[in-house]
Motif scaffolding. Structure first.
Motif, short mmCIF file in Angstrom:
data_model
loop_
_atom_site.label_atom_id
_atom_site.label_comp_id
_atom_site.label_asym_id
_atom_site.label_seq_id
_atom_site.Cartn_x
_atom_site.Cartn_y
_atom_site.Cartn_z
N TYR A 1 -16.67 25.60 -80.49
CA TYR A 1 -17.37 25.96 -79.26
C TYR A 1 -16.37 26.29 -78.16
CZ TYR A 1 -21.55 24.05 -81.50
OH TYR A 1 -22.59 23.80 -82.36
N ASP A 2 -16.66 27.33 -77.42
CA ASP A 2 -15.83 27.71 -76.28
C ASP A 2 -16.24 26.83 -75.09
OD1 ASP A 2 -14.52 28.90 -74.13
OD2 ASP A 2 -14.79 30.93 -74.91
N VAL A 3 -15.51 25.75 -74.88
CA VAL A 3 -15.88 24.75 -73.89
C VAL A 3 -15.94 25.34 -72.49
CG1 VAL A 3 -15.12 22.62 -72.76
CG2 VAL A 3 -15.02 22.82 -75.25
N GLU A 4 -14.94 26.14 -72.12
CA GLU A 4 -14.91 26.72 -70.78
C GLU A 4 -16.09 27.66 -70.56
OE1 GLU A 4 -12.10 26.20 -72.53
OE2 GLU A 4 -11.45 24.61 -71.13
N ARG A 5 -16.43 28.43 -71.59
CA ARG A 5 -17.55 29.37 -71.44
C ARG A 5 -18.86 28.64 -71.23
NH1 ARG A 5 -21.08 31.95 -74.96
NH2 ARG A 5 -20.06 31.02 -76.77
N TYR A 6 -19.06 27.54 -71.95
CA TYR A 6 -20.28 26.75 -71.78
C TYR A 6 -20.34 26.14 -70.38
CZ TYR A 6 -22.23 26.98 -76.48
OH TYR A 6 -22.84 27.42 -77.64
N LYS A 7 -19.21 25.67 -69.89
CA LYS A 7 -19.19 25.08 -68.56
C LYS A 7 -19.46 26.12 -67.49
CE LYS A 7 -16.04 21.18 -69.40
NZ LYS A 7 -14.74 20.58 -69.03
N ILE A 8 -18.87 27.31 -67.63
CA ILE A 8 -19.09 28.37 -66.65
C ILE A 8 -20.56 28.80 -66.66
CG2 ILE A 8 -18.58 30.77 -66.08
CD1 ILE A 8 -15.73 30.27 -67.07
N THR A 9 -21.14 28.92 -67.85
CA THR A 9 -22.55 29.31 -67.96
C THR A 9 -23.44 28.28 -67.28
OG1 THR A 9 -22.11 30.42 -70.07
CG2 THR A 9 -24.40 29.91 -69.55
N ALA A 10 -23.18 27.00 -67.54
CA ALA A 10 -23.96 25.94 -66.90
C ALA A 10 -23.78 25.97 -65.39
CB ALA A 10 -23.54 24.58 -67.44
N PHE A 11 -22.57 26.25 -64.95
CA PHE A 11 -22.27 26.32 -63.51
C PHE A 11 -23.07 27.45 -62.85
CE2 PHE A 11 -19.70 27.33 -59.77
CZ PHE A 11 -19.42 26.07 -59.27
N VAL A 12 -23.12 28.60 -63.50
CA VAL A 12 -23.83 29.75 -62.94
C VAL A 12 -25.34 29.50 -62.92
CG1 VAL A 12 -24.37 32.20 -63.30
CG2 VAL A 12 -22.03 31.39 -63.59
N ILE A 13 -25.88 28.92 -63.99
CA ILE A 13 -27.31 28.59 -64.02
C ILE A 13 -27.65 27.58 -62.93
CG2 ILE A 13 -29.16 27.53 -65.37
CD1 ILE A 13 -27.79 28.61 -67.88
N SER A 14 -26.79 26.57 -62.78
CA SER A 14 -27.00 25.56 -61.75
C SER A 14 -26.97 26.19 -60.36
CB SER A 14 -25.92 24.48 -61.85
OG SER A 14 -26.00 23.56 -60.80
N ALA A 15 -26.04 27.12 -60.14
CA ALA A 15 -25.95 27.81 -58.85
C ALA A 15 -27.20 28.63 -58.59
CB ALA A 15 -24.71 28.69 -58.82
N GLY A 16 -27.73 29.29 -59.63
CA GLY A 16 -28.94 30.09 -59.48
C GLY A 16 -30.13 29.24 -59.07
N LEU A 17 -30.25 28.06 -59.67
CA LEU A 17 -31.36 27.16 -59.31
C LEU A 17 -31.19 26.63 -57.89
CD1 LEU A 17 -31.69 25.12 -62.64
CD2 LEU A 17 -33.11 27.02 -61.85
N ALA A 18 -29.95 26.31 -57.51
CA ALA A 18 -29.69 25.88 -56.13
C ALA A 18 -30.01 27.00 -55.15
CB ALA A 18 -28.24 25.43 -55.99
#
Length: 337
Positions: free
Chosen positions: A218-235
């Protein structure tokens, strides 16, 4: 399993629920939640009810990052406040219905989250928190200095509530609540789907043991960035609805204390519970409104004291403690059968 039944070991909040994913019980709980959301403006002043729901979604966005990815952000005010300003600008200058303006604000939050996330997720712990805080303060400085666009210290005022020409929604806060809360519920549904998907499972694996997740391919950084962007969108979605509800966007939405407040709300409700954000928002927003209405000036002192009590007495937050108790009861009944 025996430790869970006896209560000698703390339960993992990321563990799969003992309740069925489908069935009458789940449907009943969902219906009860919708009834509470629908009845909220009858119980409290409609703008306060709207604040509870928007801050609840804001806390859920933080919990998606903190509880499921293990990343504590002290810069989420950048997405909440940035979206508030962009939503207001779209609504004022274009006259489009507010759901379109809110969507534009959420997209802006996701857009700025890409470079911020790319530069932040390579750090962990306090270093990640400080990097996100630095970016949020940078956006605060830009909003303060770009007075021709943002209004500077005066903020962005007179944001309209355009809604396809429906006057009741545009002029009455009671009816606006039901139009605005629909967007909040969409955001909550997205967060729930993310957590209960294969992506969410990988995210918790990355949180618990990034080295093992990386060794599994698993690409750990890619998963973290994706989660970060989704979280930002919800915020951003929450911040946009908030600015439309209040009719203005101010520097208060971008200041670092806003990021601290939403972390407090998340911890009060329960980290890693998702729904705890709504509970924490209900407690904090209602308490602040009550104290402000009574003329009490030391609101921060009271909310801080409650925060300390919750941390000491309810280690997993209000919702997390209730969920753990329910899980133990269900497991104990199963064992006795």
């Amino acid at each position: 399993m025996s430790e869970q039944l006896t209560g000698k070991a703390p339960l993992d909040l990321a563990e799969k629920s003992v309740l069925p994913t489908r069935g009458p019980l789940r449907a009943l709980l969902l219906l009860a939640g919708l009834v509470v959301v629908g009845a909220l403006p009858y119980v409290v002043y409609p703008p306060v009810a709207m604040d509870i729901m928007t801050w609840g979604l804001f806390a859920i966005s933080v919990d998606l990052l903190l509880g499921y990815a293990g990343l504590l952000s002290f810069g989420h005010a950048a997405f909440w406040g940035g979206s508030a300003y962009v939503t207001g600008l779209i609504a004022i200058r274009s006259g489009l219905p507010f759901p379109v303006a809110v969507l534009g604000g959420a997209l802006f939050a996701m857009a700025i989250a890409v470079p911020i996330g790319y530069l932040s997720v390579r750090r962990t712990g306090i270093y990640f928190a400080m990097v996100t805080l630095a970016f949020a303060q940078m956006l605060y400085f830009i909003a303060n200095q770009w007075r021709d666009v943002t209004g500077g210290e005066n903020g962005l005022q007179g944001i309209p509530k355009n809604f396809f020409g429906i006057e009741l929604v545009e002029t009455d806060s009671f009816y606006f609540y039901y139009a605005g809360v629909a967007l909040v519920l969409v955001g909550i549904a997205i967060a729930w789907r993310v957590v209960n998907s294969p992506f969410g499972r990988v995210l918790t694996a990355v949180r618990d043991n990034p080295a093992r997740a990386r060794s599994l391919g698993y690409d750990v950084e890619r998963y973290k960035i994706t989660a970060f962007v989704i979280s930002a969108g919800l915020a951003g979605l929450a911040g946009g609805v908030f600015s439309i509800s209040h009719g203005f966007a101010s520097l208060q939405e971008l200041i670092w204390t806003t990021s601290g407040k939403v972390v407090l709300v998340t911890v009060l409700g329960g980290i890693g519970t998702l729904w705890g954000g709504l509970v924490g928002a209900g407690v904090v927003v209602s308490l602040e409104d009550y104290l402000a209405s009574s003329g009490f000036e030391g609101i921060g002192m009271i909310t801080g004291a409650i925060f300390v009590l919750i941390v000491l007495l309810f280690r997993h937050g209000v919702w997390g403690t209730a969920r753990n108790l329910l899980r133990r009861i269900v497991l104990e009944r199963r064992r006795r059968r």
